[in-house]
Design an enzyme around this catalytic site. Sequence first.
Site, short mmCIF file in Angstrom:
data_model
loop_
_atom_site.label_atom_id
_atom_site.label_comp_id
_atom_site.label_asym_id
_atom_site.label_seq_id
_atom_site.Cartn_x
_atom_site.Cartn_y
_atom_site.Cartn_z
N GLU A 20 -42.45 -4.90 42.62
CA GLU A 20 -42.04 -6.33 41.92
C GLU A 20 -40.39 -6.50 42.29
O GLU A 20 -39.58 -5.65 42.36
CB GLU A 20 -42.20 -6.63 40.73
CG GLU A 20 -41.45 -5.64 39.78
CD GLU A 20 -41.65 -5.70 38.06
OE1 GLU A 20 -41.46 -7.01 37.88
OE2 GLU A 20 -41.87 -4.91 37.47
N GLU B 286 -44.99 -11.49 29.75
CA GLU B 286 -44.09 -10.28 29.52
C GLU B 286 -42.64 -10.82 29.04
O GLU B 286 -41.65 -10.93 29.84
CB GLU B 286 -43.95 -9.61 31.04
CG GLU B 286 -43.21 -8.22 30.75
CD GLU B 286 -42.94 -7.57 32.08
OE1 GLU B 286 -43.00 -6.53 32.24
OE2 GLU B 286 -42.41 -8.39 33.32
#
Length: 267
Positions: free
Chosen positions: A148, A247
Amino acid sequence: MPYTVNCSILLTDLPLHERPAAARAAGFDGVELWWPFATSTPAADEVDAFVRAIRDAGVQLTGLNFNAGDMPGGDRGLVSWPARSAELRENLDVVTEIGERTGCRAFNALYGNRVAGEDPAAQDALGAENLALAARAVARIGGTVLLEPVSGADAYPLRTSGDVVAVLDRVRDEHGATNLGLLLDVYHLAVNGADVEAEMSAYRDRIAHVQIADAPGRGAPGSGELPIRRWIEDLRAGGYTGPIGLEYKTADPDPFAWLPRAERAAR
């Protein structure tokens, strides 16, 4: 499974092993976590307790990070960090074992910061090698390694989806590993100034997992300025069928108040 709760950043008023059950009580079927142990090779009883917490809660572990170092202290992964590469490699079999025991098949490998005194090209070569080793390890159970872009860490070199895909292509071309994918975290991309919608369109076929938080502030959807609902609809319309990882950080008594209970689980 429409949503999965990141129990490393949410429900933190509870002990870690109580959070999966709290997520289940809130109506979710899945949870994901950053690496929940102090070392790359925790004791067997620590692993057993973690696996038991997931099973007893009745949730699916949808994602787990490889050891990323001291995250509160500023570390952002061991993959391209020469001095700690051995720790990353020691972590691979433990992660794969947990995946096998829990049914988890998605494993996030934070790339690591640039290190003073190290050649960036050498770090990238090591990063590609270690990602290939990670991919080979989790391939034994049908797993996928995620990579990511990250914000808030100036030394972290992957800032956009294009940066990540270039690494994934290198791992494929140089090492033959194909079970890797883009973790599309809309918060990190937005904070880094990326055109999130353009990246979603350009790299739709490389997205293996999605995480959300609003910006500014990394709060729950609706607390900032990002059109997260629209982006989720776009991703679903474009064929993304995996869970959306929650998240974000919030001090609200009900951290999931923005999301109707009927939409939280597949039931």
